[in-house]
Design a protein around this motif. Structure first.
Motif, PDB file in Angstrom:
ATOM      1  N   PHE A 119       0.866  -1.176   0.199  1.00  0.00           N
ATOM      2  CA  PHE A 119       0.043   0.005   0.166  1.00  0.00           C
ATOM      3  C   PHE A 119       0.846   1.306   0.043  1.00  0.00           C
ATOM      4  N   TYR A 120       0.758   2.063  -0.883  1.00  0.00           N
ATOM      5  CA  TYR A 120       1.523   3.462  -1.103  1.00  0.00           C
ATOM      6  C   TYR A 120       0.474   4.493  -0.997  1.00  0.00           C
ATOM      7  N   PRO A 121       0.766   5.249   0.232  1.00  0.00           N
ATOM      8  CA  PRO A 121      -0.470   6.509   0.490  1.00  0.00           C
ATOM      9  C   PRO A 121       0.009   7.498  -0.767  1.00  0.00           C
ATOM     10  N   SER A 122      -0.985   8.104  -1.265  1.00  0.00           N
ATOM     11  CA  SER A 122      -1.107   9.270  -2.118  1.00  0.00           C
ATOM     12  C   SER A 122      -0.669  10.424  -1.541  1.00  0.00           C
ATOM     13  N   ARG A 123      -0.793  10.623  -0.211  1.00  0.00           N
ATOM     14  CA  ARG A 123      -0.357  11.782   0.631  1.00  0.00           C
ATOM     15  C   ARG A 123      -0.286  11.623   1.927  1.00  0.00           C
ATOM     16  N   VAL A 124       0.669  12.316   2.562  1.00  0.00           N
ATOM     17  CA  VAL A 124       0.800  12.433   4.099  1.00  0.00           C
ATOM     18  C   VAL A 124       0.661  13.706   4.498  1.00  0.00           C
ATOM     19  N   MET A 125       0.237  14.008   5.962  1.00  0.00           N
ATOM     20  CA  MET A 125       0.312  15.256   6.423  1.00  0.00           C
ATOM     21  C   MET A 125       1.622  15.185   7.166  1.00  0.00           C
ATOM     22  N   VAL A 126       2.297  16.472   6.962  1.00  0.00           N
ATOM     23  CA  VAL A 126       3.661  16.665   7.783  1.00  0.00           C
ATOM     24  C   VAL A 126       3.591  17.757   8.693  1.00  0.00           C
ATOM     25  N   ARG A 127       4.141  17.565   9.846  1.00  0.00           N
ATOM     26  CA  ARG A 127       4.292  18.866  10.855  1.00  0.00           C
ATOM     27  C   ARG A 127       5.706  18.766  11.250  1.00  0.00           C
ATOM     28  N   TRP A 128       6.193  19.903  11.825  1.00  0.00           N
ATOM     29  CA  TRP A 128       7.355  19.939  12.735  1.00  0.00           C
ATOM     30  C   TRP A 128       6.982  19.645  14.160  1.00  0.00           C
ATOM     31  N   GLU A 129       8.210  18.850  14.671  1.00  0.00           N
ATOM     32  CA  GLU A 129       7.521  18.447  15.969  1.00  0.00           C
ATOM     33  C   GLU A 129       8.925  19.093  16.992  1.00  0.00           C
ATOM     34  N   ALA A 130       8.363  19.548  18.110  1.00  0.00           N
ATOM     35  CA  ALA A 130       9.521  20.073  19.133  1.00  0.00           C
ATOM     36  C   ALA A 130      10.325  19.027  19.652  1.00  0.00           C
ATOM     37  N   PRO A 131      11.612  19.378  19.958  1.00  0.00           N
ATOM     38  CA  PRO A 131      12.443  18.380  20.779  1.00  0.00           C
ATOM     39  C   PRO A 131      11.980  17.822  21.964  1.00  0.00           C
ATOM     40  N   PRO A 132      12.481  16.713  22.568  1.00  0.00           N
ATOM     41  CA  PRO A 132      12.071  16.563  23.903  1.00  0.00           C
ATOM     42  C   PRO A 132      12.459  17.698  25.037  1.00  0.00           C
ATOM     43  N   ALA A 133      11.818  17.666  26.098  1.00  0.00           N
ATOM     44  CA  ALA A 133      12.611  18.587  27.182  1.00  0.00           C
ATOM     45  C   ALA A 133      13.656  18.293  27.422  1.00  0.00           C
ATOM     46  N   GLY A 134      14.604  19.254  27.448  1.00  0.00           N
ATOM     47  CA  GLY A 134      16.086  19.053  27.845  1.00  0.00           C
ATOM     48  C   GLY A 134      16.912  19.232  26.693  1.00  0.00           C
ATOM     49  N   TRP A 135      16.280  19.044  25.347  1.00  0.00           N
ATOM     50  CA  TRP A 135      17.027  18.690  24.203  1.00  0.00           C
ATOM     51  C   TRP A 135      16.821  20.206  23.307  1.00  0.00           C
ATOM     52  N   LEU A 136      17.846  20.474  22.420  1.00  0.00           N
ATOM     53  CA  LEU A 136      17.568  21.613  21.367  1.00  0.00           C
ATOM     54  C   LEU A 136      17.195  20.994  20.071  1.00  0.00           C
ATOM     55  N   LYS A 137      16.781  21.649  19.068  1.00  0.00           N
ATOM     56  CA  LYS A 137      16.686  21.086  17.705  1.00  0.00           C
ATOM     57  C   LYS A 137      17.218  22.061  16.656  1.00  0.00           C
ATOM     58  N   LEU A 138      18.096  21.702  15.705  1.00  0.00           N
ATOM     59  CA  LEU A 138      18.461  22.425  14.758  1.00  0.00           C
ATOM     60  C   LEU A 138      18.168  21.873  13.645  1.00  0.00           C
ATOM     61  N   ASN A 139      17.128  22.756  12.819  1.00  0.00           N
ATOM     62  CA  ASN A 139      16.792  22.594  11.440  1.00  0.00           C
ATOM     63  C   ASN A 139      17.609  23.301  10.438  1.00  0.00           C
ATOM     64  N   PHE A 140      17.985  22.592   9.450  1.00  0.00           N
ATOM     65  CA  PHE A 140      18.832  23.238   8.510  1.00  0.00           C
ATOM     66  C   PHE A 140      18.511  22.969   6.966  1.00  0.00           C
ATOM     67  N   ASP A 141      18.792  23.636   6.251  1.00  0.00           N
ATOM     68  CA  ASP A 141      18.471  23.337   4.728  1.00  0.00           C
ATOM     69  C   ASP A 141      19.638  24.168   3.881  1.00  0.00           C
ATOM     70  N   GLY A 142      19.681  23.611   2.413  1.00  0.00           N
ATOM     71  CA  GLY A 142      20.610  24.283   1.543  1.00  0.00           C
ATOM     72  C   GLY A 142      19.707  24.425   0.349  1.00  0.00           C
ATOM     73  N   SER A 143      19.862  25.498  -0.303  1.00  0.00           N
ATOM     74  CA  SER A 143      19.399  25.790  -1.686  1.00  0.00           C
ATOM     75  C   SER A 143      20.223  25.946  -2.712  1.00  0.00           C
ATOM     76  N   VAL A 144      20.061  25.444  -3.776  1.00  0.00           N
ATOM     77  CA  VAL A 144      20.921  25.452  -5.192  1.00  0.00           C
ATOM     78  C   VAL A 144      20.029  25.905  -6.305  1.00  0.00           C
ATOM     79  N   TYR A 145      20.466  27.008  -7.042  1.00  0.00           N
ATOM     80  CA  TYR A 145      19.725  27.279  -8.267  1.00  0.00           C
ATOM     81  C   TYR A 145      20.644  26.698  -9.420  1.00  0.00           C
ATOM     82  N   ASN A 146      20.162  26.049 -10.315  1.00  0.00           N
ATOM     83  CA  ASN A 146      20.703  25.499 -11.670  1.00  0.00           C
ATOM     84  C   ASN A 146      20.301  26.105 -12.794  1.00  0.00           C
ATOM     85  N   ASP A 147      19.979  27.595 -12.730  1.00  0.00           N
ATOM     86  CA  ASP A 147      19.383  28.404 -13.712  1.00  0.00           C
ATOM     87  C   ASP A 147      20.517  29.132 -14.237  1.00  0.00           C
ATOM     88  N   GLY A 148      21.881  28.950 -13.884  1.00  0.00           N
ATOM     89  CA  GLY A 148      23.012  29.815 -14.514  1.00  0.00           C
ATOM     90  C   GLY A 148      23.107  30.901 -13.428  1.00  0.00           C
TER      91      GLY A 148
END
Length: 219
Positions: free
Chosen positions: A41-70
């Motif tokens: 079974f393959y779902p056609s969609r999922v609902m995605v949400r950010w989750e906070a880290p556990p108490a006493g932890w921190l969370k780093l969310n990171f991302d990189g963006s690259v344009y290949n348009d010259g």
């Protein structure tokens, strides 16, 4: 790089239990109980949400963006948040154009350094580059990242008391994604919860558990 003790002002102040990851699809019992001979079974969609880290932890969310348009544009962005979703540090910077894998690795390194200079407790590092996450967790051996960068990431992670590297779909990585865009207009590093309005809005969506739909191609 030496591991520095955090100032008291950066110590996590958290409340509430750690919520289970919401970006994982859990099929209903009627599907889960199908016989072994049933087609997958393959779902056609999922609902995605950010989750906070556990108490006493921190969370780093990171991302990189690259344009290949010259245009030669590439950028990195990320945010460190506590278990209440408060943005403690955020960064948005243009970077040298390269492959997606290398730029994503740069974003992670760039986020780990300010985290480590203020805090060496327990950290979740979360990004939407599945190949990089699986490389760092040992689930993948094929890599788009030079060995020196891998070694640096693992060295920085090893300076924390405990760490976890995990994947999230881009729809749940909105704060870091917007920071990548901000890098072209308003690059910088922010601390104490002071961020642009666009970033603040996405962070508030995360705090309030806003879910984002992710569509998949049917197999």
């Amino acid at each position: 790089m030496a591991c520095l003790a955090p100032p008291a002002s950066f110590a996590p102040f958290c409340r509430g239990p750690f919520a289970s990851p919401a970006n994982l699809y859990r099929p209903p019992a009627s599907i889960a109980s199908l016989s072994p001979s049933s087609p997958p079974f393959y779902p056609s969609r999922v609902m995605v949400r950010w989750e906070a880290p556990p108490a006493g932890w921190l969370k780093l969310n990171f991302d990189g963006s690259v344009y290949n348009d010259g245009s030669g544009r590439a950028s990195i962005g990320g945010a460190i948040r506590d278990c209440n979703g408060r943005v403690l540090v955020a960064f948005a910077e243009p970077t040298e154009h390269s492959t997606v894998g290398i730029v994503e690795a740069r974003a992670l390194i760039r986020g780990l350094r300010p985290a480590l200079s203020r805090f060496r407790g327990r950290l979740v590092a979360e990004g939407d580059d599945l190949m990089l996450v699986e490389l760092l967790t040992g689930e993948e051996t094929q890599t788009r990242v030079p060995q020196a960068m891998q070694d640096e990431i693992l060295m920085l992670l090893g300076c924390f008391a405990a760490y976890k590297v995990q994947h999230i779909f881009r729809e749940g990585n909105q704060v870091a994604h917007v920071l990548c865009k901000e890098a072209y207009q308003r690059p910088g590093v922010w601390a104490g919860g002071i961020v642009s309005h666009a970033v603040w809005e996405k962070a508030q969506d995360d705090v309030h558990g806003v879910a984002h739909e992710r569509l998949f191609k049917k197999k």
